[in-house]
Design an enzyme around this catalytic site. Structure first.
Site, PDB file in Angstrom:
ATOM      1  N   GLU A 121       0.795  -1.291  -0.003  1.00  0.00           N
ATOM      2  CA  GLU A 121       0.128  -0.093   0.199  1.00  0.00           C
ATOM      3  C   GLU A 121       0.733   1.216  -0.091  1.00  0.00           C
ATOM      4  OE1 GLU A 121      -4.246   1.318   2.219  1.00  0.00           O
ATOM      5  OE2 GLU A 121      -3.254  -0.584   2.434  1.00  0.00           O
TER       6      GLU A 121
ATOM      7  N   GLU B 233      -2.481   0.391  13.314  1.00  0.00           N
ATOM      8  CA  GLU B 233      -3.785   0.735  12.752  1.00  0.00           C
ATOM      9  C   GLU B 233      -5.082   0.422  13.299  1.00  0.00           C
ATOM     10  OE1 GLU B 233      -5.390  -0.266   8.104  1.00  0.00           O
ATOM     11  OE2 GLU B 233      -4.012  -1.642   9.057  1.00  0.00           O
TER      12      GLU B 233
END
Length: 908
Positions: A485, A757
């Site tokens: 990502e 996260e």
């Protein structure tokens, strides 16, 4: 006797000079002696050093010359004495500036003590290439047929120098990434250049002073290229060739000799190309280096390149080339192994003790053709084994093939990894700590803020916030640095901006990124989820993510006081608001794809059901109003009066629609979640009469969850701010200090060294959350830092004092803290707040920078017993008492260091 008198006079003269105000820290465009400025009206800033309290600038004088010694000759610009207390962002107003030229400037000021300072030290800046035809170089690509793995090209050029070089400047950019050398030595200290922008619209070039890199006779330029963001495997889905399939170089070297003559060495058809040891290089996969194929000395003179291919001259555009203002990626902290061990599965592992972003440099001696594989991971599983499932399809491996014989040193060139642990395969013999070193790489922004407390868990949280920033501020503000990502997600960036702007000087970093946001914004005004945009066309228009278009520019203006960010981004801000308006019906934004309160604490139980789930359109309506409010604020600053009037009417309609659709008559929100109340209160969606009871509902909700938060990416940044605003600061402290899941300190108890996260990336039983989305270096929840700095330490802007021209110092005493200290380098200099409980006394020490004024909230109900620097506060002539409240006294003070002693009783 006479000698003693002379010495005494000299001593007194030195003391007097040191006591006087001095001008220091000169910057141009926020940078110290920058190269490659392409703004024809660069801005100047400086700071003052003053021993006396309450020092202000009354006037300034700036001089600009074409040489360090030219200030007494013809000047390019002299302001004369300007009556103004402005010491930041003063635009150049002299004769036209020329491409490639270096200019010098200095400043002096008059202060309010009746003193004129001496002239400052001389600072300089150098202009970049200002027009397309300033580029004499040609785009070139390798002349050979590329292999499937795309080995990194080597490009070289030899030339002769038979004169003494006075100055030389290299201008470099690429399609892909580049590493450049002159005579075998690296040019500059930057990595991953030219950086990542919206390449088809904006391509940066870098400028280097290379004056001292030449030798008399033959010289050589060598440049290695990597695929990087431009054409490497990248983005969700691991696509390649996103911006193009070529890999190309643009290189221009301008030399001035001491005899006044000039010469330009350009990339053109005379260059040669080949490949070397770097056989493949991709951001997610890592790098393969085969030392057997290394071309030793390829970037030095006299290298035999007769078997090399030529190059292809290309016609790529030069009108999109822009100067680089943001700080490039450089090397930073180095880590030696904390532990070397073998896992239950038999893997050889090195633990560096910190989840970092960068790479490992290793020294190895082995046989020819021996292959060493270095794999990277953030965590070990609960059994102590190497864990990489959360990397998804990112290999995150560097492979080194030995030439054999002597000791060899390896590290990558055009990739990076997020890791704490590495696994070594193919390594013969014992792993020795001295043979391995992890190096952190991140954008070289100045450290501006620090925060420490008496609570070690909070200090570790602060450490984790800082390392979350370091690992994800790698040329763009990425969401994560390890998996497939590493994209510039807009929602993550906007929620973290205020925290980031305290910790680092992020002004130029975000100016660049916001210009890319505007460049990639769709014609209908919608903002892409990631910037630069590499996702599908439909990946745009989410509330809380697209609002980065308004939230970040306004907060940049508050933090740095530079109105240009509002001028530059105003149309983008307006386009985003108009897009939302076009998507709304009856002033309600109730369509489109929204991420909502991303990764909130999702609990389903018999008592509360889905009580943590907040309606996505309720969230959208709140951010709609917030963006309109920020657009109004910006229009007022810029004097766009018609827009102020029109959008004020729209804002009231948006809030009326919110009340009708999402609240009861008593102020309950339809979702009845922490996030719904937080957003409604923080964005002033409710009328005054309903706000306190909504805050009471928020507090009750938190208590129902045993004093735990349930918020996600959009609710969390404002949660404690709202609690403090509505007299629930004690509850905010309880949330901050909560150690069990979900909480900020839960990851700390699990040995986290960065922000996660998810609230439960590692669950209480040691198992992991879903590997599809479980980064252990994700800064969004680190946004709590903003509340710690602005509320707990109490350092904030007062009223209209943008850029910390007016300062509020309002520390909040609470939790289990008996000590909190914060320092922040404002545009005007050092600001600090340090409070400590000593028995029945509260000591508050603060430093206020020159040319500013601060309003200090002293937590006391009366003046009795309060002293400052040992004297009764009421007797101080340097401090003005401006307001007495029930539980605080507000005083006004100018620059200087102040030490307050305040009677204090510990709360039970």
């Amino acid at each position: 006797m006479i000698k003693r008198i002379i010495l005494l006079c000299l001593f007194l003269q030195i003391v007097t000079v040191k006591a006087q105000t001095q001008v220091t820290s000169l910057t141009t465009e926020g940078l110290t002696n920058p190269l490659g400025i392409d703004n024809l009206q660069p801005h100047f800033s400086w700071q003052l050093i003053a021993k006396q309290r309450n020092t202000m600038q009354l006037a300034y004088e700036i001089k600009v010359a074409e040489s360090e010694t030219g200030f007494n000759k013809d000047l390019l610009w002299s302001t004369g004495k300007v009556i103004s207390d402005q010491s930041i962002h003063i635009p150049y107003g002299g004769k036209p500036l020329e491409a490639g030229k270096r200019y010098y400037w200095q400043v002096r000021i008059w202060d309010n003590k009746g003193k004129l300072t001496t002239w400052s030290n001389v600072a300089y800046w150098q202009m970049g290439l200002l027009k397309e035809n300033d580029w004499q170089a040609q785009w070139i690509s390798p002349g050979y047929a590329e292999e499937n793995d795309r080995p990194s090209p080597l490009l070289r050029k030899e030339f002769k120098i038979n004169k003494k070089v006075k100055s030389a400047t290299a201008y470099i950019t690429a399609h892909g990434l580049y590493e450049a050398q002159i005579n075998g030595k690296k040019i500059g200290d930057k990595y991953f250049t030219p950086g990542w922008t919206s390449y088809k619209k904006r391509l940066q070039y870098q400028v280097y002073d290379v004056s001292d890199m030449f030798i008399n006779g033959n010289n050589a330029i060598g440049v290695m290229l990597g695929s990087g963001w431009y054409r490497g495997y990248f983005s969700l889905g691991n696509f390649k060739d996103i911006y193009g399939s070529d890999i190309s170089l643009l290189f221009q070297l301008n030399i001035t000799y001491t005899d006044g003559s000039t010469e330009t060495i350009n990339s053109d058809g005379s260059w040669k190309s080949s490949t070397g040891a770097v056989r493949s290089s991709n951001i997610y996969a890592g790098e393969v280096i085969d030392a057997r194929l290394e071309k030793i000395g390829w970037a030095t003179p006299e290298f035999n390149d007769k078997d090399w291919s030529g190059v292809k001259v290309q016609s790529f555009p030069k009108n999109i080339l822009i100067g680089t203002y943001n700080e490039s990626v450089t090397r930073h902290e180095k880590f030696i192994p904390k532990k070397i061990f073998t896992t239950p599965k038999g893997d050889q592992i090195i633990d560096f003790g910190q989840n970092l972003v960068g790479w490992v440099t290793l020294k190895v001696k082995g046989e020819v053709g021996q292959k060493i594989t270095v794999s990277h991971a953030e965590v070990l599983d609960k059994d102590g084994n190497f864990y990489t499932e959360n990397l998804r399809i990112a290999k995150a491996q560097d492979i080194y093939i030995l030439k054999g014989g002597k000791q060899e040193t390896f590290e990558p060139h055009f990739t990076w990894h997020g890791f704490r642990y590495v696994k070594l395969e193919g390594f013969s013999g014992e792993l020795k700590p001295e043979d391995f070193e992890a190096c952190a790489l991140y954008s070289n922004m100045e450290k501006t803020g620090s925060f420490t407390t008496s609570n070690e868990l909070i200090n570790q949280l602060q450490h984790n916030i800082e390392w979350g920033l370091k690992g994800n501020f790698l040329d763009v503000p990425t969401d994560c640095p390890q998996r497939d990502e590493r994209l510039g997600w807009t929602g993550d960036a906007q929620v973290f901006f205020r925290t980031a702007s305290f910790l680092r000087g992020v002004n130029n970093f975000f100016v660049k990124w916001m210009k890319d946001l505007a460049a990639d914004q769709f014609p209908d005004g919608s903002v892409t989820h990631v910037v630069p945009n590499v996702l599908a066309d439909f990946e745009r228009g989410s509330s809380g993510w697209g609002d980065a278009a308004t939230i970040i520019p306004w907060n940049m203006y508050l933090a740095y006081g530079d109105k240009r960010i509002l001028e530059t981004q105003y149309q983008s801000m307006k386009n985003w608001v108009n897009y939302i308006q076009s998507q709304s019906k009856n002033n309600l934004w109730k369509q489109g794809r929204h991420f909502g309160d991303w990764l909130f604490y999702n609990v389903q139980d018999d008592l509360f059901g889905d009580s943590a789930i907040t309606n996505k359109y309720l969230i959208a309506q709140c951010f709609y109003a917030h963006s309109v409010q920020l657009l109004i604020n910006t229009a007022e600053v810029l004097g766009r009066n018609d827009d102020v009037k029109g959008y004020n009417l729209l804002l009231q309609e948006i809030k009326d629609a919110f009340l009708n659709e999402y609240t009861t008559a008593n102020g309950a929100t339809v979702s009845d979640t922490q996030t719904s109340y937080v957003l409604a209160l923080h964005f002033d969606m409710l009328p005054e009469k309903l706000r306190q009871q909504a805050a009471d509902r928020l507090a009750a909700n938190i208590r129902r969850y045993d004093t735990h938060l349930t918020t996600g990416f959009l609710g969390t940044p404002y949660l404690c701010h709202v609690l403090s605003r509505f007299n629930y600061t004690d509850l905010a402290f309880e949330l901050l200090l909560q150690k069990t899941y979900p909480s900020w300190l839960y990851p700390v108890t699990k040995d986290a060294t960065t922000i996660w996260e998810r609230w439960d990336g590692i669950k209480p039983d040691g198992s992991f959350e879903n590997s599809d989305m479980n980064s252990f270096n994700h800064y969004a929840y680190g946004a709590i830092g903003d509340w710690m700095y602005r509320v707990v330490a109490g350092l904030d802007i007062e009223g209209d004092g943008i850029g910390y021209k007016k300062i509020r110092i309002h520390p909040h005493i609470g939790g289990d803290f008996n000590y909190v200290s914060a320092d922040y380098k404002t545009p005007y200099g050092k600001l600090s707040s340090n409070w400590k409980i000593n028995g029945n006394k509260l000591n508050l020490k603060t430093e206020i920078p020159p040319n500013t004024v601060a309003y200090i909230n002293i937590p006391a109900s009366s003046l009795e017993g309060i002293t400052e620097s040992g004297k009764n506060l009421s007797a101080s002539k340097e401090i003005e008492i401006v307001e007495k409240k029930e539980n605080s006294i507000v005083v006004k003070a100018g620059s200087g260091i102040y030490e307050f002693s305040i009677p204090y009783t510990m709360k039970k």
